[in-house]
Structures are given as C-alpha cells and as structure tokens.
Design an enzyme around this catalytic site. Structure first.
Site, mmCIF file in Angstrom:
data_model
loop_
_atom_site.group_PDB
_atom_site.id
_atom_site.type_symbol
_atom_site.label_atom_id
_atom_site.label_comp_id
_atom_site.label_asym_id
_atom_site.label_seq_id
_atom_site.Cartn_x
_atom_site.Cartn_y
_atom_site.Cartn_z
ATOM 1 N N ASP A 93 -10.035 -4.201 -5.193
ATOM 2 C CA ASP A 93 -9.424 -3.262 -4.246
ATOM 3 C C ASP A 93 -10.075 -1.885 -4.400
ATOM 4 O O ASP A 93 -10.084 -1.318 -5.495
ATOM 5 C CB ASP A 93 -7.919 -3.166 -4.537
ATOM 6 C CG ASP A 93 -7.141 -2.447 -3.442
ATOM 7 O OD1 ASP A 93 -7.740 -1.630 -2.724
ATOM 8 O OD2 ASP A 93 -5.935 -2.711 -3.328
ATOM 9 N N HIS A 112 -7.861 -5.417 -0.880
ATOM 10 C CA HIS A 112 -6.596 -4.706 -0.664
ATOM 11 C C HIS A 112 -5.584 -5.537 0.125
ATOM 12 O O HIS A 112 -4.392 -5.545 -0.194
ATOM 13 C CB HIS A 112 -6.883 -3.394 0.077
ATOM 14 C CG HIS A 112 -5.700 -2.496 0.215
ATOM 15 N ND1 HIS A 112 -5.027 -1.981 -0.876
ATOM 16 C CD2 HIS A 112 -5.057 -2.021 1.312
ATOM 17 C CE1 HIS A 112 -4.034 -1.215 -0.458
ATOM 18 N NE2 HIS A 112 -4.022 -1.229 0.859
ATOM 19 N N SER A 154 0.827 -1.209 0.000
ATOM 20 C CA SER A 154 0.000 0.000 0.000
ATOM 21 C C SER A 154 0.864 1.264 0.000
ATOM 22 O O SER A 154 1.654 1.476 -0.925
ATOM 23 C CB SER A 154 -0.967 -0.051 1.184
ATOM 24 O OG SER A 154 -1.999 0.895 1.037
#
Length: 320
Positions: free
Chosen positions: A259, A289, A139
């Site tokens: 996601d 995610h 991320s």
C-alpha cells in the site's frame, strides 16, 4: 480471463437489472434514503440487511476519500448482509449524493458528529435493540472510525479498520515546502483543487480491468484534491497518529504490504500502541490499498473471510 468475464457480466447485469431485483437475487433487502444531520446537512444513506433472518449485529460503514457507498464499496456490505449482518452507511459531506462541495471536507470533526448522529439514530430502532454494533472504515473512513471511538468510547463493540488513513503515506504526501505553502494558501482559497497529487485510484487498485470498473463510478471525484481538504486531512491524521495509544476497543486492522496510499507501518504502530485487550492485525503480502475490490477475486475473498471470522467470533462470545 474468467475473472474479467465475471466482471463484464456483472456490469452488464447491473446495467439491465433494476436495483431492487438485484438485491433480491443477492438474497438481501436494501433501502436508500436521506438523513438530515443536526447541523442541517442532507446526507445520502443506504442499508443492506439479511432477507430471511434477524440480523446478528449492526455494521456502521464509512467510505474513504473521493469514494462513495453506491459503487464498488457496497459489494462488501452486500456480502456482510448475506452473512447475517445489518449494514448501514452514509455518503460523507461532499461525497456521492450527499450535500456539500464535491470532495471538500473542511472540518472532519463535524463529519464525525454527522456519522455518530446517524448511527445512534439507527440504534434507536426497536428492531435492533440489544444487538452488538461495529464500526467499519476504509482508508479515511478508518481514521474517522477512530475519531468516533474517541468521541464515544463506549458506543461500539468493535471496529474493522481496512487500510486506515491514520497517517498519510510519505509516498503520496507532498514534499516540503509544499505542505507549508498549501496551508498558507488554504486560508484564503480552501476550495481550490490544485494539490499536486496523482489520482489515488490508480495507486489503490492492482488488477488492471478493475481500474476500469472503479473509474466508471459516475460520482467518483476525479479532480485534484482541494486545499482545505488536504490541510484538514493532514491535521486529522497527525492527531490520530499521536493518539494511537488511546484506542481501547476491540479491533481488527487489515493492510496490504504494498500500500502506497496509507502506510502499513502505521497500522502496525496502532496494533502495538493500542490499549485494547482484543486486537488483531492482518498484513497481506504484496496487496495494495483497495483490499476489498482492487485485488484478485481470490485475495478479496481472503480479506472478506478474515473480517467475517473476526465478526463471528465477537458475536459468538456475546451468546456464550
């Protein structure tokens, strides 16, 4: 049902087993310490290394926003250490056990230099001389990996980018005129935690009982994002998205098609735009995610094995 029972057993085990014994049972050796960055920031670090053989390569790992390296994140590091890799990570400023106001990241460029300083410090250890080194980021950590690459283009042999935050998804990004208002107010109250976004953990983890596990993390940030952090992440992700064509190191980017925190289309754009002669993309249909924890065990294993195959291939090429 079996997966839920395994997780319950895992939690019970962690609650009753000393940390050092747990790592030995996993077949690795691990350590934790604090590292003081050149700007004087005290940062919490961990390492996970193979127990019975020299490491094949170094993996420098960077967690995402609001996360830290001591809870679910380290499951991937343990797996990679079991597979022969020496893994190192640090809690970023304002995260986990590192110094800084919780979840306040006023300058990502300084965080990048913190990471580079720590990673280069590890590389100087004689026992790791000559080993290939790879970046790994989840991320926000994926975006930081790319920023590290821009800062030190020849410093690493490749990168594993897991759902990288190269651009904040429009599905969670505040709508106009909120970003403009937030930017203005952040000039006066940057630490104010009032940004109207949902808790991203619940949008990241698919399996319901794994949401419970993730939420049990004692150092997870649960408040609303701070103004200064959001403005800085908007700035940095806009910058990274404009420089995708400057990426020039081997990489694998992995993203779930479902996601809604980071955009898989931006990972596709990274793959298309990057100058890298060695680049791989994996888009997992229906995954969210949190690819390496929040999915079913079968899906997590699939993603892990794709990462392992990619790393093994690059290490094997160096020895041929």
């Amino acid at each position: 049902m079996e997966e839920r029972q395994n997780l319950q057993a895992y939690l019970h085990y962690w609650g009753n087993t000393p940390e050092e014994d747990h790592y030995k049972i996993q077949g690795i050796r691990a350590s934790k310490s604090f590292y003081t960055s050149p700007r004087g920031l005290k940062l919490f670090t961990r390492s996970w290394l193979p127990l019975t053989s020299p490491p094949r390569a170094l993996i420098f790992m960077i967690h995402g926003y609001g996360n830290d390296l001591s809870w679910t994140f380290q499951a991937t590091a343990i797996f990679l250490a079991q597979m022969g890799f020496a893994c190192f990570a640090l809690d970023l400023e304002g995260h986990g056990q590192s110094e800084g106001l919780k979840a306040f990241v006023p300058n990502v460029d300084l965080v990048v230099q913190d990471c580079l300083s720590f990673f280069n410090y590890i590389k100087q250890d004689p026992q790791f001389h000559g080993l290939p080194s790879f970046l790994y980021g989840e991320s926000m950590g994926g975006a930081i990996c790319l920023l590290i690459h821009f800062s030190d283009p020849k410093g690493f042999d490749g990168a594993v980018l897991v759902a990288p935050m190269c651009k904040i998804s429009d599905k969670v990004k505040p709508r106009w005129p909120i970003p403009q208002v937030l930017t203005f107010v952040s000039n006066f109250m940057p630490t104010l935690p009032i940004v109207p976004t949902p808790d991203l953990m619940y949008k990241s983890v698919k399996v319901e009982h794994k949401k419970v596990i993730a939420d049990m993390n004692p150092t997870r940030y649960r408040g609303k994002p701070r103004l200064g952090t959001v403005v800085e992440l908007l700035r940095v992700t806009d910058y990274v998205s404009l420089r995708l064509g400057d990426v020039n190191l081997p990489f694998i980017v992995l993203h779930g098609s479902a996601d809604v925190v980071t955009d898989p289309d931006v990972s596709r754009a990274l793959y298309e735009a990057a100058k890298s002669g060695d680049k791989t993309i994996k888009i997992y249909e229906g995954m969210m995610h949190s690819l390496l924890f929040g999915e079913t065990d079968e899906n997590v294993e699939m993603v892990r094995n794709d990462i392992l195959t990619w790393l093994n291939d690059r290490c094997n090429r160096r020895t041929e």
